[in-house]
Scaffold this motif. Sequence first.
Motif: not given
Length: 664
Positions: A428-433, A581-584, A637-638, A643-644
Amino acid sequence: MIRDIYNIDLEIPNSGIFIKGLDNEKLTISLDLVRFMQINKRQIVSSGNKLDVGKLAKPLNPYIIYNILEENNKNNFNGVKIIEKIEDENNIIYHFNFGLILNTFIEKSKITRQMEQNTSDNLKDLNEIKAFIAPCFFSYGMVGDVKSIPKNELEDLENDYGYEGKDYKSIFKKEVYINFSCYERVYFSNCEFKSKVSLHIINNDNTVCFLNGMDFSNCIFEDEINFKRFISGTSLPENKYYNNEQDTLFKNCIFKKRVVFHNSNFFNSIYFNNSHFKDYVDFHECRFEKTTCFYGVTFDKGPNFSQVIFKENLNAVNANLNFTFNGLKIQIKKEEENFNKDKNEQYQKSLDKFANDFRDSFRVFKNALIKDNNLLEASNFHKYELYCKEIELKNKKGKTFKDVVDKYQLFFYRKLCDHHTDLLKVFHNLLIIIMLFSIFSFVLDKFKQPSIENNAKYHIVQVDTNESYIFKEHNKTTYNFLSLNIEQEFKNLSQFIPMDKILFTVKSFIYENPLRNQLTFIEKFGLFLFFALLVILVALLIKQYLWFLLLPLFVGVVYCIGFSKSIITHFMIIMLFACTFILIMVFDSKSKRFLFVGISYIVCIFTLLAKPSLMLPVFGSFLEKDTNTTYPLLLSLSVVYFILVALVIFSLQKTARKNSIVPS
């Protein structure tokens, strides 16, 4: 303080066991050791004074206690039955409406000179350990067809164990104190305890021994359990005791309140199979000499197994640690407060030390499981070990720089993938990014500033030769998102939503606001910092509304995009992307996280269908047919996005591998 005393003083025939009476609503049943030795003097002398007393003592059971009280009209106190017998077709239940104390004593005035000469060694041994000699059966059950048991055997079962052809158990409505050691086995299986169970009627450090173990299987404990500093399954010196091989059983029990076993020694095997600890359980500094089984046990709060020694097998397969990081943190804090409550400052223990003790508990289980090659179960205990390490570092005084880095690293991986134990969470964190990068790409291309040479009107703004994101020529506006021409797909959209007017108003605010044109570079940067600090301040004060505050921060950043080709602006946009991303990711609220995960699924599916190259950061642009020009901010940004994503994918594959049934 007035004490309610009700004297009974009745002896169970030929046993030396006396029903002494009620004291402060507690029924005391005591063994007079001198009386016991007088009754069994001939057998003890003929055995060479060997203490094989288990063969001599008459078992204690609720059937005989109830009958003696009833026969002597002593089973009533202030209109309440001391023991109430309720019987149905298949079972008998004895309700102990008052507390129960099992005790033992030696009345010196009854010791004769002859007894001192013949059995002085026995008396000395008995007096040292204050042992309750008789086996205790507060429950009894038969397996199979009771009707097939011969009548004479059934009579023996009734005389010895109180078995009347029906299984029986006891329900204790008030405290139970086993105040002294027990030579023989104690049976409480299938019983219910509505109040406290303790081995100490007063808070002392005396050691209580159960030489032949005990059976508390299938019990329900409604209140606290205090079994600290006791010994189970040990023999007397020189093997004088005839049987010490039976196990200690707490199988299928439910413990609803605090349970204490600390500083105890188990010389026999002990089993807690499928039991449920709903509150804190303390085993610290216990010693287990034989098999210890916690198979299928559920811990609702963090257990304390610090400094425990397991000499043989430890079985923790299918153990469920049913608590969260926040629950563990609260539990550690609570134990620290309880420990330091009545102690001087020099004897108090800091919170980080308590966290370290809990960490040692999970480490012990982890190492035992690794030793048995059970790596999957061990990873779960390792997760809680890292929880404790994070709590320890957070509360540690005099932190080093390495401690600070380790603390935030543990925090990040706990939120990202729960220390490589939660595959769905890291996915899910991958989808959020991916969702965030898609939205940022769209918004930045929509609202980037037109070239200086064309201030009079908006011309085509191109990222590459295939994508025209927005342009306006006189009275014509075209919206193009991810190569989908909205004007062609939705010809009648402008009839319902005046998109050209809305967009013109937004762009006019961003690019043609008179106030904006009057601001200097420093003033614009100061405005951005004001937005950022405002969000951070309010977020610290009202954490539960943090996710609502991302909008004003984003507006502030967009407003500052007017820094043409500004490195600071690009840096702030990139920081906003990473911080969003970190906040979510760190949200503890399930509802908020569910909302963002749901949006992520929708955006990712749309991106996959419309422009899958976005899911391949940096390398996605090489898949396009032409890459003549590229917006620098999006390229930067990309890179951060890449990296993330690489970090999350690494955690994803590691989590998948650790949770796989296939050995790595």
